[in-house]
Design an enzyme around this catalytic site. Structure first.
Site, short mmCIF file in Angstrom:
data_model
loop_
_atom_site.label_atom_id
_atom_site.label_comp_id
_atom_site.label_asym_id
_atom_site.label_seq_id
_atom_site.Cartn_x
_atom_site.Cartn_y
_atom_site.Cartn_z
CB SER A 186 -1.11 9.62 -0.79
OG SER A 186 -1.41 9.83 -2.16
CG HIS A 214 -2.75 8.08 2.75
ND1 HIS A 214 -1.78 7.12 2.57
CD2 HIS A 214 -3.40 8.20 1.56
CE1 HIS A 214 -1.82 6.69 1.32
NE2 HIS A 214 -2.79 7.33 0.69
CE LYS A 245 -3.18 3.61 0.89
NZ LYS A 245 -3.80 3.14 -0.36
#
Length: 404
Positions: A186, A214, A245
Protein backbone atom coordinates in the site's frame (compact mmCIF):
# COMPACT_ATOMS: atom_id res chain seq x y z
CA UNK A 1 6.25 9.43 38.91
CA UNK A 2 7.58 8.43 35.51
CA UNK A 3 5.55 9.88 32.64
CA UNK A 4 4.86 6.89 30.41
CA UNK A 5 4.17 9.21 27.48
CA UNK A 6 7.59 10.88 27.64
CA UNK A 7 8.94 8.37 25.12
CA UNK A 8 6.82 10.16 22.52
CA UNK A 9 8.35 13.59 23.20
CA UNK A 10 10.45 13.65 19.98
CA UNK A 11 7.34 12.91 17.90
CA UNK A 12 5.33 15.53 19.82
CA UNK A 13 8.02 18.11 19.09
CA UNK A 14 8.21 17.12 15.44
CA UNK A 15 4.44 17.39 15.03
CA UNK A 16 4.33 20.75 16.83
CA UNK A 17 7.11 22.00 14.55
CA UNK A 18 5.06 21.21 11.46
CA UNK A 19 2.03 23.06 12.80
CA UNK A 20 4.05 26.07 13.93
CA UNK A 21 5.38 26.40 10.38
CA UNK A 22 1.84 27.08 9.22
CA UNK A 23 1.28 23.62 7.72
CA UNK A 24 -2.15 22.03 8.09
CA UNK A 25 -2.21 18.89 10.23
CA UNK A 26 -1.90 16.03 7.73
CA UNK A 27 -3.18 13.52 10.29
CA UNK A 28 -6.17 15.50 11.55
CA UNK A 29 -8.28 16.19 8.47
CA UNK A 30 -12.01 16.48 9.11
CA UNK A 31 -14.45 15.82 6.27
CA UNK A 32 -17.20 18.42 6.89
CA UNK A 33 -19.39 16.79 4.27
CA UNK A 34 -18.72 13.93 1.86
CA UNK A 35 -20.45 14.66 -1.43
CA UNK A 36 -19.52 11.51 -3.35
CA UNK A 37 -16.73 8.92 -3.51
CA UNK A 38 -14.53 11.55 -5.21
CA UNK A 39 -15.54 14.87 -3.61
CA UNK A 40 -15.91 16.38 -0.14
CA UNK A 41 -16.09 19.68 1.68
CA UNK A 42 -13.02 20.23 3.88
CA UNK A 43 -12.87 23.43 5.96
CA UNK A 44 -15.55 24.90 3.76
CA UNK A 45 -13.71 24.16 0.52
CA UNK A 46 -14.74 21.87 -2.30
CA UNK A 47 -12.03 19.18 -2.46
CA UNK A 48 -11.21 16.34 -4.84
CA UNK A 49 -10.58 13.16 -2.83
CA UNK A 50 -7.50 11.32 -4.02
CA UNK A 51 -6.50 9.46 -0.89
CA UNK A 52 -9.43 7.38 0.35
CA UNK A 53 -8.83 3.85 -1.08
CA UNK A 54 -12.43 3.98 -2.29
CA UNK A 55 -11.28 2.13 -5.40
CA UNK A 56 -14.62 1.03 -6.78
CA UNK A 57 -16.70 3.95 -5.51
CA UNK A 58 -19.19 1.77 -3.63
CA UNK A 59 -19.76 4.04 -0.61
CA UNK A 60 -22.67 5.87 -2.26
CA UNK A 61 -23.98 3.03 -4.41
CA UNK A 62 -27.81 3.17 -4.03
CA UNK A 63 -28.20 -0.59 -3.55
CA UNK A 64 -25.43 -0.69 -0.92
CA UNK A 65 -26.92 2.24 0.99
CA UNK A 66 -30.44 0.74 0.80
CA UNK A 67 -29.21 -2.60 2.18
CA UNK A 68 -27.68 -0.85 5.16
CA UNK A 69 -30.81 1.18 5.80
CA UNK A 70 -33.00 -1.92 5.72
CA UNK A 71 -30.71 -3.81 8.09
CA UNK A 72 -30.60 -1.05 10.68
CA UNK A 73 -34.39 -0.91 10.55
CA UNK A 74 -34.82 -4.68 10.89
CA UNK A 75 -31.94 -5.59 13.23
CA UNK A 76 -31.07 -2.38 15.11
CA UNK A 77 -27.86 -0.42 15.45
CA UNK A 78 -25.50 -3.09 16.81
CA UNK A 79 -25.08 -6.62 18.11
CA UNK A 80 -23.52 -5.97 21.54
CA UNK A 81 -21.74 -9.32 21.38
CA UNK A 82 -19.03 -11.38 19.73
CA UNK A 83 -19.64 -13.81 16.90
CA UNK A 84 -19.41 -16.82 19.22
CA UNK A 85 -22.04 -15.44 21.61
CA UNK A 86 -25.00 -13.35 20.46
CA UNK A 87 -23.18 -11.49 17.68
CA UNK A 88 -24.02 -13.64 14.66
CA UNK A 89 -27.08 -12.34 12.82
CA UNK A 90 -28.46 -13.53 9.50
CA UNK A 91 -26.72 -10.54 7.89
CA UNK A 92 -23.32 -11.86 9.00
CA UNK A 93 -24.00 -15.26 7.45
CA UNK A 94 -25.20 -13.63 4.24
CA UNK A 95 -22.02 -11.58 4.08
CA UNK A 96 -19.89 -14.70 4.50
CA UNK A 97 -21.90 -16.45 1.78
CA UNK A 98 -21.26 -13.50 -0.53
CA UNK A 99 -17.53 -13.78 0.18
CA UNK A 100 -17.53 -17.52 -0.54
CA UNK A 101 -19.28 -16.91 -3.85
CA UNK A 102 -17.00 -14.02 -4.78
CA UNK A 103 -13.80 -15.95 -4.07
CA UNK A 104 -15.06 -19.40 -5.07
CA UNK A 105 -13.97 -20.81 -1.71
CA UNK A 106 -15.70 -23.04 0.79
CA UNK A 107 -15.05 -21.02 3.97
CA UNK A 108 -15.24 -17.35 4.93
CA UNK A 109 -14.87 -15.63 8.29
CA UNK A 110 -15.70 -11.95 8.82
CA UNK A 111 -13.75 -9.84 11.33
CA UNK A 112 -14.67 -6.44 12.72
CA UNK A 113 -11.76 -4.71 10.95
CA UNK A 114 -9.18 -5.54 8.31
CA UNK A 115 -6.49 -5.00 10.94
CA UNK A 116 -8.06 -7.68 13.10
CA UNK A 117 -8.27 -10.08 10.17
CA UNK A 118 -4.48 -10.04 9.76
CA UNK A 119 -3.88 -9.86 13.51
CA UNK A 120 -6.14 -12.86 14.07
CA UNK A 121 -5.07 -15.08 11.21
CA UNK A 122 -1.32 -14.57 11.55
CA UNK A 123 -1.31 -14.94 15.33
CA UNK A 124 -3.53 -18.03 15.27
CA UNK A 125 -2.05 -19.99 12.37
CA UNK A 126 1.53 -19.91 13.67
CA UNK A 127 2.55 -20.43 17.27
CA UNK A 128 5.49 -21.35 19.47
CA UNK A 129 7.96 -23.50 17.54
CA UNK A 130 6.63 -22.35 14.14
CA UNK A 131 8.11 -19.77 11.78
CA UNK A 132 6.44 -16.79 10.11
CA UNK A 133 8.31 -15.60 7.04
CA UNK A 134 7.17 -12.20 5.84
CA UNK A 135 8.09 -9.50 3.37
CA UNK A 136 9.98 -6.66 5.07
CA UNK A 137 7.43 -4.12 3.77
CA UNK A 138 4.44 -5.92 5.30
CA UNK A 139 1.58 -3.95 6.83
CA UNK A 140 1.59 -3.10 10.54
CA UNK A 141 -1.31 -5.49 11.17
CA UNK A 142 0.81 -8.38 9.88
CA UNK A 143 3.74 -7.39 12.06
CA UNK A 144 1.46 -7.10 15.08
CA UNK A 145 0.03 -10.54 14.34
CA UNK A 146 3.59 -11.87 14.33
CA UNK A 147 4.29 -10.36 17.76
CA UNK A 148 1.12 -11.90 19.17
CA UNK A 149 1.82 -15.34 17.73
CA UNK A 150 4.91 -16.37 19.75
CA UNK A 151 6.31 -17.83 16.53
CA UNK A 152 9.83 -17.12 15.33
CA UNK A 153 9.82 -14.25 12.82
CA UNK A 154 11.93 -14.20 9.66
CA UNK A 155 11.89 -11.21 7.32
CA UNK A 156 13.03 -11.26 3.69
CA UNK A 157 13.83 -8.32 1.42
CA UNK A 158 10.85 -6.75 -0.26
CA UNK A 159 9.64 -8.78 -3.26
CA UNK A 160 12.98 -10.62 -3.38
CA UNK A 161 12.41 -14.27 -4.28
CA UNK A 162 16.09 -15.19 -3.93
CA UNK A 163 16.20 -13.79 -0.40
CA UNK A 164 13.01 -15.66 0.52
CA UNK A 165 14.54 -18.92 -0.70
CA UNK A 166 17.79 -18.30 1.15
CA UNK A 167 15.97 -17.74 4.43
CA UNK A 168 13.65 -20.72 4.01
CA UNK A 169 16.62 -23.00 3.37
CA UNK A 170 18.00 -22.11 6.80
CA UNK A 171 14.88 -23.26 8.64
CA UNK A 172 14.31 -26.79 9.97
CA UNK A 173 12.48 -28.82 7.29
CA UNK A 174 10.08 -30.29 9.83
CA UNK A 175 9.04 -26.94 11.38
CA UNK A 176 5.68 -25.35 10.70
CA UNK A 177 6.05 -22.39 8.34
CA UNK A 178 3.69 -19.60 7.29
CA UNK A 179 4.74 -17.28 4.46
CA UNK A 180 2.80 -14.01 4.49
CA UNK A 181 2.63 -11.88 1.34
CA UNK A 182 0.59 -8.97 0.05
CA UNK A 183 -0.80 -8.71 -3.46
CA UNK A 184 -0.42 -4.92 -3.54
CA UNK A 185 1.87 -3.09 -1.12
CA UNK A 186 0.00 0.00 0.00
CA UNK A 187 2.85 2.47 0.40
CA UNK A 188 4.59 2.23 -2.97
CA UNK A 189 1.66 0.72 -4.83
CA UNK A 190 3.81 -2.08 -6.24
CA UNK A 191 2.66 -5.67 -6.65
CA UNK A 192 4.28 -8.91 -5.53
CA UNK A 193 5.80 -11.41 -7.98
CA UNK A 194 3.57 -14.10 -6.53
CA UNK A 195 4.35 -17.00 -8.91
CA UNK A 196 8.04 -16.96 -7.90
CA UNK A 197 7.40 -16.39 -4.20
CA UNK A 198 4.60 -18.96 -3.95
CA UNK A 199 6.60 -21.65 -5.78
CA UNK A 200 9.53 -21.18 -3.40
CA UNK A 201 7.30 -21.24 -0.33
CA UNK A 202 5.56 -24.43 -1.44
CA UNK A 203 8.85 -26.12 -2.30
CA UNK A 204 9.89 -25.63 1.34
CA UNK A 205 6.64 -26.94 2.83
CA UNK A 206 5.21 -23.58 3.89
CA UNK A 207 1.57 -22.55 4.01
CA UNK A 208 0.66 -19.31 2.20
CA UNK A 209 -1.39 -16.35 3.36
CA UNK A 210 -1.89 -13.49 0.90
CA UNK A 211 -3.35 -10.13 1.91
CA UNK A 212 -5.44 -8.75 -0.97
CA UNK A 213 -6.69 -5.59 0.78
CA UNK A 214 -5.56 -3.37 -2.11
CA UNK A 215 -6.20 -5.83 -4.94
CA UNK A 216 -9.77 -6.96 -4.31
CA UNK A 217 -12.28 -5.73 -6.85
CA UNK A 218 -10.12 -5.01 -9.87
CA UNK A 219 -7.26 -7.53 -10.25
CA UNK A 220 -8.01 -10.82 -12.00
CA UNK A 221 -10.91 -11.91 -14.21
CA UNK A 222 -13.22 -12.13 -11.17
CA UNK A 223 -11.71 -9.21 -9.27
CA UNK A 224 -10.35 -11.46 -6.54
CA UNK A 225 -6.89 -9.94 -6.42
CA UNK A 226 -3.32 -10.23 -7.61
CA UNK A 227 -3.15 -13.91 -6.64
CA UNK A 228 -5.92 -14.59 -9.18
CA UNK A 229 -4.41 -12.27 -11.80
CA UNK A 230 -1.07 -14.08 -11.55
CA UNK A 231 -2.56 -17.58 -11.61
CA UNK A 232 -1.56 -18.92 -8.19
CA UNK A 233 -5.03 -19.37 -6.68
CA UNK A 234 -4.64 -23.14 -6.28
CA UNK A 235 -1.49 -22.73 -4.17
CA UNK A 236 -2.68 -20.05 -1.73
CA UNK A 237 -4.07 -21.42 1.53
CA UNK A 238 -5.61 -18.26 3.00
CA UNK A 239 -6.68 -14.93 1.50
CA UNK A 240 -7.20 -11.99 3.84
CA UNK A 241 -8.93 -8.78 2.85
CA UNK A 242 -10.85 -5.76 4.03
CA UNK A 243 -14.19 -4.10 3.41
CA UNK A 244 -12.73 -0.60 3.85
CA UNK A 245 -11.27 -0.35 0.34
CA UNK A 246 -13.14 -1.62 -2.72
CA UNK A 247 -16.18 -2.85 -0.76
CA UNK A 248 -16.73 0.63 0.68
CA UNK A 249 -17.72 -0.18 4.28
CA UNK A 250 -15.59 -1.42 7.19
CA UNK A 251 -14.51 -4.86 8.37
CA UNK A 252 -12.13 -7.63 7.41
CA UNK A 253 -12.25 -11.25 6.36
CA UNK A 254 -10.39 -14.43 5.56
CA UNK A 255 -11.43 -16.99 2.94
CA UNK A 256 -9.99 -20.47 2.49
CA UNK A 257 -10.61 -24.00 1.26
CA UNK A 258 -8.79 -25.58 4.20
CA UNK A 259 -10.98 -28.41 5.59
CA UNK A 260 -10.22 -27.47 9.24
CA UNK A 261 -10.87 -23.75 8.77
CA UNK A 262 -14.03 -23.52 10.92
CA UNK A 263 -12.14 -24.32 14.13
CA UNK A 264 -10.55 -20.87 13.81
CA UNK A 265 -13.82 -19.34 15.02
CA UNK A 266 -13.15 -20.83 18.46
CA UNK A 267 -9.39 -20.26 18.75
CA UNK A 268 -8.78 -16.93 16.98
CA UNK A 269 -8.80 -14.37 19.80
CA UNK A 270 -9.35 -11.18 17.72
CA UNK A 271 -12.46 -12.90 16.31
CA UNK A 272 -13.73 -14.58 19.48
CA UNK A 273 -13.29 -11.65 21.85
CA UNK A 274 -14.47 -8.75 19.65
CA UNK A 275 -18.02 -7.49 19.23
CA UNK A 276 -19.27 -8.28 15.74
CA UNK A 277 -19.92 -5.73 13.04
CA UNK A 278 -23.28 -3.89 13.12
CA UNK A 279 -25.93 -5.51 10.91
CA UNK A 280 -26.08 -2.45 8.64
CA UNK A 281 -22.36 -2.75 7.88
CA UNK A 282 -22.38 -6.42 6.91
CA UNK A 283 -25.60 -6.05 4.93
CA UNK A 284 -24.03 -3.19 2.96
CA UNK A 285 -20.86 -5.22 2.50
CA UNK A 286 -22.71 -8.29 1.21
CA UNK A 287 -24.57 -6.21 -1.37
CA UNK A 288 -21.37 -4.46 -2.44
CA UNK A 289 -19.44 -7.75 -2.78
CA UNK A 290 -22.13 -9.25 -4.99
CA UNK A 291 -22.17 -6.14 -7.19
CA UNK A 292 -18.37 -6.27 -7.52
CA UNK A 293 -18.70 -9.68 -9.16
CA UNK A 294 -20.02 -8.02 -12.33
CA UNK A 295 -18.35 -4.59 -12.08
CA UNK A 296 -16.35 -5.05 -15.29
CA UNK A 297 -16.93 -1.52 -16.58
CA UNK A 298 -15.84 -0.02 -13.26
CA UNK A 299 -12.65 -2.11 -13.26
CA UNK A 300 -11.80 -0.87 -16.76
CA UNK A 301 -12.52 2.73 -15.78
CA UNK A 302 -10.35 2.46 -12.66
CA UNK A 303 -7.35 1.31 -14.70
CA UNK A 304 -7.97 4.02 -17.29
CA UNK A 305 -8.01 6.75 -14.61
CA UNK A 306 -4.92 5.26 -12.95
CA UNK A 307 -2.96 5.34 -16.21
CA UNK A 308 -4.07 8.92 -16.82
CA UNK A 309 -2.84 10.13 -13.42
CA UNK A 310 0.39 8.12 -13.44
CA UNK A 311 1.28 9.17 -17.00
CA UNK A 312 0.34 12.79 -16.37
CA UNK A 313 2.48 13.11 -13.25
CA UNK A 314 5.40 11.40 -14.94
CA UNK A 315 5.13 13.68 -17.97
CA UNK A 316 5.25 16.71 -15.67
CA UNK A 317 8.51 15.58 -14.09
CA UNK A 318 7.33 14.08 -10.80
CA UNK A 319 9.29 11.09 -9.55
CA UNK A 320 7.00 8.11 -8.99
CA UNK A 321 7.51 5.00 -6.89
CA UNK A 322 6.74 2.67 -9.80
CA UNK A 323 7.86 3.07 -13.41
CA UNK A 324 4.46 1.97 -14.67
CA UNK A 325 1.04 1.98 -12.97
CA UNK A 326 1.08 -1.37 -11.17
CA UNK A 327 -2.02 -0.75 -9.04
CA UNK A 328 -4.59 1.94 -8.26
CA UNK A 329 -2.08 3.50 -5.83
CA UNK A 330 0.14 6.15 -7.40
CA UNK A 331 2.88 7.24 -4.99
CA UNK A 332 4.85 10.42 -5.66
CA UNK A 333 8.33 10.38 -4.13
CA UNK A 334 9.41 13.43 -2.13
CA UNK A 335 12.98 14.39 -1.18
CA UNK A 336 12.40 14.91 2.56
CA UNK A 337 9.77 15.30 5.25
CA UNK A 338 9.64 19.10 5.10
CA UNK A 339 8.96 19.17 1.36
CA UNK A 340 6.42 16.37 1.72
CA UNK A 341 4.50 18.27 4.40
CA UNK A 342 4.64 21.52 2.45
CA UNK A 343 3.44 19.86 -0.76
CA UNK A 344 0.64 18.09 1.09
CA UNK A 345 -0.48 21.29 2.81
CA UNK A 346 -0.36 23.25 -0.45
CA UNK A 347 -2.40 20.62 -2.27
CA UNK A 348 -5.12 20.61 0.41
CA UNK A 349 -5.28 24.40 0.20
CA UNK A 350 -5.68 24.02 -3.57
CA UNK A 351 -8.54 21.58 -3.09
CA UNK A 352 -6.85 18.19 -3.53
CA UNK A 353 -6.68 15.62 -0.71
CA UNK A 354 -3.91 13.00 -0.87
CA UNK A 355 -2.10 11.00 1.83
CA UNK A 356 1.17 12.11 3.34
CA UNK A 357 3.25 9.03 4.17
CA UNK A 358 6.53 8.86 6.07
CA UNK A 359 8.58 6.35 8.09
CA UNK A 360 7.81 4.11 9.89
CA UNK A 361 4.76 3.57 7.67
CA UNK A 362 7.09 3.75 4.66
CA UNK A 363 10.52 2.15 4.24
CA UNK A 364 13.34 4.02 5.98
CA UNK A 365 14.12 7.33 4.30
CA UNK A 366 11.13 7.21 1.95
CA UNK A 367 8.63 10.11 1.93
CA UNK A 368 5.53 9.99 -0.23
CA UNK A 369 2.44 11.76 -1.40
CA UNK A 370 0.20 8.77 -1.96
CA UNK A 371 -2.75 8.93 -4.34
CA UNK A 372 -5.44 6.27 -4.59
CA UNK A 373 -7.71 6.32 -7.64
CA UNK A 374 -11.45 5.70 -7.70
CA UNK A 375 -13.34 4.21 -10.62
CA UNK A 376 -15.61 7.26 -10.45
CA UNK A 377 -12.86 9.84 -10.92
CA UNK A 378 -13.65 11.66 -14.17
CA UNK A 379 -11.05 12.66 -16.74
CA UNK A 380 -11.76 16.29 -15.84
CA UNK A 381 -11.02 15.59 -12.15
CA UNK A 382 -7.76 13.83 -12.97
CA UNK A 383 -6.73 16.72 -15.24
CA UNK A 384 -7.56 19.19 -12.47
CA UNK A 385 -5.44 17.19 -10.03
CA UNK A 386 -2.51 17.19 -12.46
CA UNK A 387 -2.70 20.97 -12.75
CA UNK A 388 -2.87 21.36 -8.97
CA UNK A 389 0.18 19.11 -8.49
CA UNK A 390 2.14 21.27 -10.91
CA UNK A 391 0.97 24.45 -9.17
CA UNK A 392 1.83 23.05 -5.73
CA UNK A 393 5.33 22.08 -6.89
CA UNK A 394 5.95 25.66 -7.99
CA UNK A 395 4.65 27.06 -4.71
CA UNK A 396 6.75 24.60 -2.67
CA UNK A 397 9.88 25.09 -4.83
CA UNK A 398 9.98 21.37 -5.60
CA UNK A 399 12.43 20.68 -8.40
CA UNK A 400 10.84 18.53 -11.10
CA UNK A 401 12.71 16.19 -13.43
CA UNK A 402 12.89 16.39 -17.16
CA UNK A 403 10.56 13.65 -18.42
CA UNK A 404 12.36 10.80 -20.17
Amino acid sequence: MTDLLSKFDPLIAEHAGLLSAGIRDPFGIVMDKVLSPTEAIIKGQHTILLGTYNYMGMTFDPDVVAAGQAAIRDYGAGTTGSRVLNGTYQTHKECEEALKDFYGMSHAMVFSTGYQANLGMVSTLAGKGDFIILDADSHASIYDGCKMSNADIVRFRHNDAADLEKRLKRLPPEAGKLVVLEGVYSMLGDIAPLPELVAIAKAHGAMLLVDEAHGMGFFGPNGRGVYEEQGVADDVDFVVGTFSKSVGTVGGFCVSNHPKFEILRLVCRPYTFTASLPPAVVASAATSIRKLMTAHDKRARLWEATRRLHGGLKARGFKLATETPESAIVSVLMPDQETTALMWSTLIELGVYVNMSRPPATPAGVFLLRCSICALHSDAQIDTVLGKFEQAAQMANLALHEPA
